[in-house]
Write a protein that holds these residues in place. Structure first.
Motif, mmCIF file in Angstrom:
data_model
loop_
_atom_site.group_PDB
_atom_site.id
_atom_site.type_symbol
_atom_site.label_atom_id
_atom_site.label_comp_id
_atom_site.label_asym_id
_atom_site.label_seq_id
_atom_site.Cartn_x
_atom_site.Cartn_y
_atom_site.Cartn_z
ATOM 1 N N LEU A 233 0.621 -1.028 0.095
ATOM 2 C CA LEU A 233 0.027 -0.272 0.164
ATOM 3 C C LEU A 233 0.830 1.133 0.035
ATOM 4 O O LEU A 233 0.356 1.787 -0.362
ATOM 5 N N GLN A 234 1.975 0.850 0.329
ATOM 6 C CA GLN A 234 2.955 2.250 0.662
ATOM 7 C C GLN A 234 3.876 2.578 -0.350
ATOM 8 O O GLN A 234 3.962 3.529 -0.877
ATOM 9 N N GLU A 235 4.171 1.717 -1.429
ATOM 10 C CA GLU A 235 4.249 1.862 -2.438
ATOM 11 C C GLU A 235 3.758 1.968 -3.495
ATOM 12 O O GLU A 235 3.415 3.105 -4.576
ATOM 13 N N GLN A 236 2.558 1.722 -3.521
ATOM 14 C CA GLN A 236 0.890 2.189 -4.082
ATOM 15 C C GLN A 236 0.949 3.648 -3.941
ATOM 16 O O GLN A 236 1.327 4.230 -4.829
ATOM 17 N N LYS A 237 1.152 3.956 -3.033
ATOM 18 C CA LYS A 237 0.712 5.826 -2.488
ATOM 19 C C LYS A 237 2.128 6.485 -3.125
ATOM 20 O O LYS A 237 2.055 7.764 -3.931
ATOM 21 N N ASP A 238 3.593 6.420 -3.310
ATOM 22 C CA ASP A 238 4.594 6.646 -3.466
ATOM 23 C C ASP A 238 4.396 6.873 -4.761
ATOM 24 O O ASP A 238 4.897 7.687 -5.594
ATOM 25 N N MET A 239 3.687 5.383 -5.726
ATOM 26 C CA MET A 239 4.008 5.993 -7.487
ATOM 27 C C MET A 239 2.869 6.872 -7.434
ATOM 28 O O MET A 239 3.598 7.194 -8.334
ATOM 29 N N GLU A 240 1.929 6.405 -6.505
ATOM 30 C CA GLU A 240 0.539 7.803 -7.002
ATOM 31 C C GLU A 240 1.711 9.325 -6.428
ATOM 32 O O GLU A 240 1.354 10.167 -7.267
ATOM 33 N N THR A 241 1.961 9.867 -5.638
ATOM 34 C CA THR A 241 2.855 10.817 -5.049
ATOM 35 C C THR A 241 3.967 10.954 -6.343
ATOM 36 O O THR A 241 3.601 12.525 -6.957
ATOM 37 N N TYR A 242 4.755 10.215 -6.838
ATOM 38 C CA TYR A 242 5.847 10.588 -7.602
ATOM 39 C C TYR A 242 5.732 10.669 -8.841
ATOM 40 O O TYR A 242 5.859 11.354 -10.297
ATOM 41 N N PHE A 243 4.796 9.719 -9.192
ATOM 42 C CA PHE A 243 4.912 9.669 -11.477
ATOM 43 C C PHE A 243 3.429 8.977 -11.120
ATOM 44 O O PHE A 243 2.866 8.990 -12.648
ATOM 45 N N GLY A 244 2.790 9.523 -11.087
ATOM 46 C CA GLY A 244 0.865 9.897 -10.787
ATOM 47 C C GLY A 244 1.015 11.124 -12.365
ATOM 48 O O GLY A 244 1.132 12.130 -11.577
ATOM 49 N N GLN A 245 0.165 10.655 -12.776
ATOM 50 C CA GLN A 245 -0.350 12.179 -13.755
ATOM 51 C C GLN A 245 -1.383 12.324 -13.519
ATOM 52 O O GLN A 245 -3.121 11.339 -13.050
ATOM 53 N N ASP A 246 -3.116 13.471 -14.127
ATOM 54 C CA ASP A 246 -4.157 13.930 -13.817
ATOM 55 C C ASP A 246 -4.344 13.261 -15.220
ATOM 56 O O ASP A 246 -4.354 13.794 -15.671
ATOM 57 N N GLU A 247 -5.035 12.693 -15.161
ATOM 58 C CA GLU A 247 -5.347 11.434 -16.608
ATOM 59 C C GLU A 247 -6.354 12.550 -17.032
ATOM 60 O O GLU A 247 -6.873 12.653 -18.711
ATOM 61 N N ASN A 248 -7.224 13.477 -16.208
ATOM 62 C CA ASN A 248 -7.930 14.255 -17.250
ATOM 63 C C ASN A 248 -7.921 15.474 -17.566
ATOM 64 O O ASN A 248 -8.285 16.787 -18.203
ATOM 65 N N LYS A 249 -6.492 15.494 -17.469
ATOM 66 C CA LYS A 249 -5.568 17.305 -17.075
ATOM 67 C C LYS A 249 -4.819 16.519 -18.768
ATOM 68 O O LYS A 249 -3.565 15.921 -18.681
ATOM 69 N N GLU A 250 -5.299 17.235 -20.208
ATOM 70 C CA GLU A 250 -4.797 17.803 -21.146
ATOM 71 C C GLU A 250 -3.785 18.322 -21.355
ATOM 72 O O GLU A 250 -4.305 19.618 -21.381
ATOM 73 N N LEU A 251 -2.732 17.823 -21.477
ATOM 74 C CA LEU A 251 -1.200 19.029 -21.462
ATOM 75 C C LEU A 251 -1.000 19.215 -22.740
ATOM 76 O O LEU A 251 -0.964 18.721 -23.913
ATOM 77 N N PRO A 252 -1.024 20.314 -23.510
ATOM 78 C CA PRO A 252 -0.686 20.911 -24.484
ATOM 79 C C PRO A 252 0.380 20.548 -24.702
ATOM 80 O O PRO A 252 1.617 20.369 -24.334
ATOM 81 N N PHE A 253 1.361 20.622 -25.563
ATOM 82 C CA PHE A 253 2.288 19.371 -27.097
ATOM 83 C C PHE A 253 3.302 20.522 -27.155
ATOM 84 O O PHE A 253 2.418 20.215 -29.070
ATOM 85 N N THR A 254 3.950 20.870 -26.978
ATOM 86 C CA THR A 254 3.945 22.319 -28.333
ATOM 87 C C THR A 254 4.855 22.328 -28.764
ATOM 88 O O THR A 254 6.107 21.190 -28.824
ATOM 89 N N GLN A 255 5.864 23.037 -29.806
ATOM 90 C CA GLN A 255 6.504 22.877 -30.952
ATOM 91 C C GLN A 255 8.482 22.640 -30.271
ATOM 92 O O GLN A 255 8.763 21.869 -30.579
ATOM 93 N N LYS A 256 7.772 23.883 -28.944
ATOM 94 C CA LYS A 256 9.043 23.687 -28.259
ATOM 95 C C LYS A 256 9.463 22.921 -27.234
ATOM 96 O O LYS A 256 10.619 21.914 -27.472
ATOM 97 N N HIS A 257 8.423 21.659 -26.818
ATOM 98 C CA HIS A 257 8.405 20.308 -26.076
ATOM 99 C C HIS A 257 8.978 19.815 -27.543
ATOM 100 O O HIS A 257 9.856 18.714 -26.360
ATOM 101 N N LYS A 258 9.240 19.494 -28.402
ATOM 102 C CA LYS A 258 9.111 18.227 -29.078
ATOM 103 C C LYS A 258 10.851 18.247 -29.548
ATOM 104 O O LYS A 258 11.351 18.250 -29.735
ATOM 105 N N LEU A 259 10.888 20.327 -29.271
ATOM 106 C CA LEU A 259 12.634 20.726 -30.074
ATOM 107 C C LEU A 259 13.300 20.460 -29.050
ATOM 108 O O LEU A 259 14.438 19.045 -28.578
ATOM 109 N N ILE A 260 12.884 20.173 -27.188
ATOM 110 C CA ILE A 260 13.223 20.098 -25.874
ATOM 111 C C ILE A 260 13.857 18.396 -25.989
ATOM 112 O O ILE A 260 15.323 17.776 -25.528
ATOM 113 N N LEU A 261 12.881 17.693 -26.301
ATOM 114 C CA LEU A 261 12.607 16.222 -26.594
ATOM 115 C C LEU A 261 13.551 15.344 -27.541
ATOM 116 O O LEU A 261 14.636 14.682 -27.185
ATOM 117 N N SER A 262 14.051 16.705 -28.877
ATOM 118 C CA SER A 262 14.259 15.810 -29.505
ATOM 119 C C SER A 262 15.821 15.846 -29.224
ATOM 120 O O SER A 262 16.728 14.956 -29.061
#
Length: 485
Positions: A233-262
């Protein structure tokens, strides 16, 4: 049900506690065995033959973490710089947006990520011993896997089992088969490269195939039913705390993001290319001109070169995103602080290995075991040698260090009793590679678990079945090879 929940919430020992217990235990064992003699041996890097166990002094025990830090200074600096680099990339929002973009694109086909990544890591493990180099990927792949609906165990398994399967089936790995063949040459035994390569390919293919099957089976189960996870249960909580994302929140994936990931991807591509031993394949295209940055050509880079490479990439990404000088420094230092615990784990783990070498417990165990293996049938000899390497690798996680210490003894023994020293090389790589998937003295295992917030006890429980199956598969291949050669 309440009892089960309470059991799941029980705290297990931390990585640091486990490692310090091992160091204390090794110290006590050295006291009991002090003065015990063995066949005189010149240890790797040593100039004087040793023939007995030396009891560890209190100062050896106290100074073991510091000595571990001195020995692992390059990888420690690399990991610290990497923490700063990853935090700057995270600050830009490009990673989070990119991961969400990939997961949305793969909707319903997320499982395909696992075999693709595991094959890539496995190739890296087989060709250049990819191990510590996987540490940068844990945070990224853990976030990706959690966003895709899996758990943190799927992420760690994909990286560690992937690269580890490759190391088990080492082909041209300079830190395993390469060093082992050099060790054979040092006792005037000429290794058969073709035989070693064929056995390595068979071990690589069978181990990687099973590892992918095991990971996909577990991932599919977790994806279908979150309650089937092995995480507490503790590891599941840690998973949500450190790596969880809000699935309902759609993040913009901009050209600058694409350049940075490149730029981000280019940084890792250079890391991989710079570590492959090109000259051993007869490739000299990188000689000279690639040395302009660090003074060392691709194929010869090590952790110091990589640290400065990722430091430069941090600055490039900060400039591209538009971070101020103060923001860049603050963000980088915060990233270094976040990953400091991983560095300390590597330091203490390395300290345990140094204590083994200081007391010569490694040479004592090797000598007594080699004597016990004489006179056995080829089948029992292979099984005994494999078990010996599981034990030695638990105490000496460095494949190159273990090869220099053990192969002159074990390869020479196999040759003298009419068995194949080439198969002995692969017994060494398979045994060493297998135990390095779970040994607490490995900075890669403990560091990867720390990054992904998984307890060591959870990992060993998850790995129990694959360790048994992979060892049996490996033994079938190795016994068959020894009987035929």
């Amino acid at each position: 049900m309440e009892k089960t929940k309470k059991q799941k919430q029980k705290k297990s020992l931390s990585s640091f506690s486990i490692l310090f217990i091992i160091i204390i235990a090794l110290t006590i064992v050295s006291w009991f065995l002090a003065g015990q003699r063995f066949t005189p041996t010149i240890p790797s890097g040593g100039t004087k033959a040793v023939d007995h166990v030396v009891g560890a002094k209190i100062s050896d025990l106290v100074m073991s973490p510091f000595n571990g830090f001195k020995d692992a200074i390059e990888i420690c600096v690399f990991i610290l710089v990497l923490g700063g680099f990853l935090n700057i990339v995270t600050k830009t929002g490009a990673l989070e947006a990119g991961i969400q973009h990939v997961v949305r694109k793969l909707k319903g086909n997320e499982l395909i990520i696992i075999p693709i990544l595991m094959v890539l890591f496995s190739i890296g493990g087989s060709t250049y011993g990819m191990a510590e180099e996987t540490l940068p990927f844990y945070a990224l792949i853990t976030a990706t896997m959690v966003a895709a609906g899996f758990d943190t165990l799927v992420a760690v398994g994909t990286v560690l089992l992937g690269a580890g399967s490759g190391v088990i089936g080492s082909t041209v790995n300079p830190f395993a088969t390469g060093v082992a063949m050099d060790a054979l040459k040092s006792i005037n035994i000429q290794p058969n490269t073709g035989v070693i390569l064929i056995i390595g390919l068979i071990l690589w293919f069978t181990t990687t195939l099973f590892s992918i099957f095991y990971m996909m089976k577990y991932a599919k189960k977790v994806k279908a039913d979150k309650g089937s996870t092995l995480l507490s249960l503790q590891e599941q909580k840690d998973m949500e705390t450190y790596f969880g994302q809000d699935e309902n929140k759609e993040l913009p994936f901009t050209q600058k993001h694409k350049l940075i990931l490149s730029i981000f991807s280019f940084g890792f591509l250079v890391m991989v290319v710079s570590l492959i031993p090109w000259e051993s394949f007869g490739v000299h295209i990188f000689n000279g001109w690639t040395a302009f940055l660090t003074g060392t050509s691709f194929g010869h880079w090590y952790f110091g070169d990589l640290a400065m490479w990722f430091f430069l990439m941090s600055l490039v990404i900060a400039v591209v995103y538009g971070l101020s000088e103060k923001q860049t420094i603050t963000t980088f230092i915060d990233g270094v602080k976040d990953i400091l615990s991983v560095v300390l784990i590597i330091v203490v783990a390395r300290g345990a290995s140094i204590l083994m070498a200081t007391t010569h417990l490694d040479l004592f165990i090797l000598d007594k075991s080699a004597s016990a293996l004489q006179g056995l049938s080829p089948i029992l000899f292979v099984i005994g040698a494999y078990i010996l390497y599981l034990l030695l690798s638990f105490l000496i996680p460095s494949t190159s260090g273990l090869a220099y210490v053990s192969i002159p003894v074990m390869g020479g023994l196999a040759h003298n009793i009419g068995l194949s020293p080439d198969v002995m090389v692969m017994i060494f790589t398979a045994g060493c590679g297998l135990i390095n998937l779970i040994t607490p003295t490995s900075g890669v295992v403990m560091g990867g678990l720390e990054i992904s917030k998984i307890d060591y006890s959870t990992w060993t429980k998850f790995m129990l079945k694959p360790i048994i199956i992979i060892s049996l598969m490996n033994l079938l291949v190795l016994i068959g090879a020894m009987l035929m050669l």
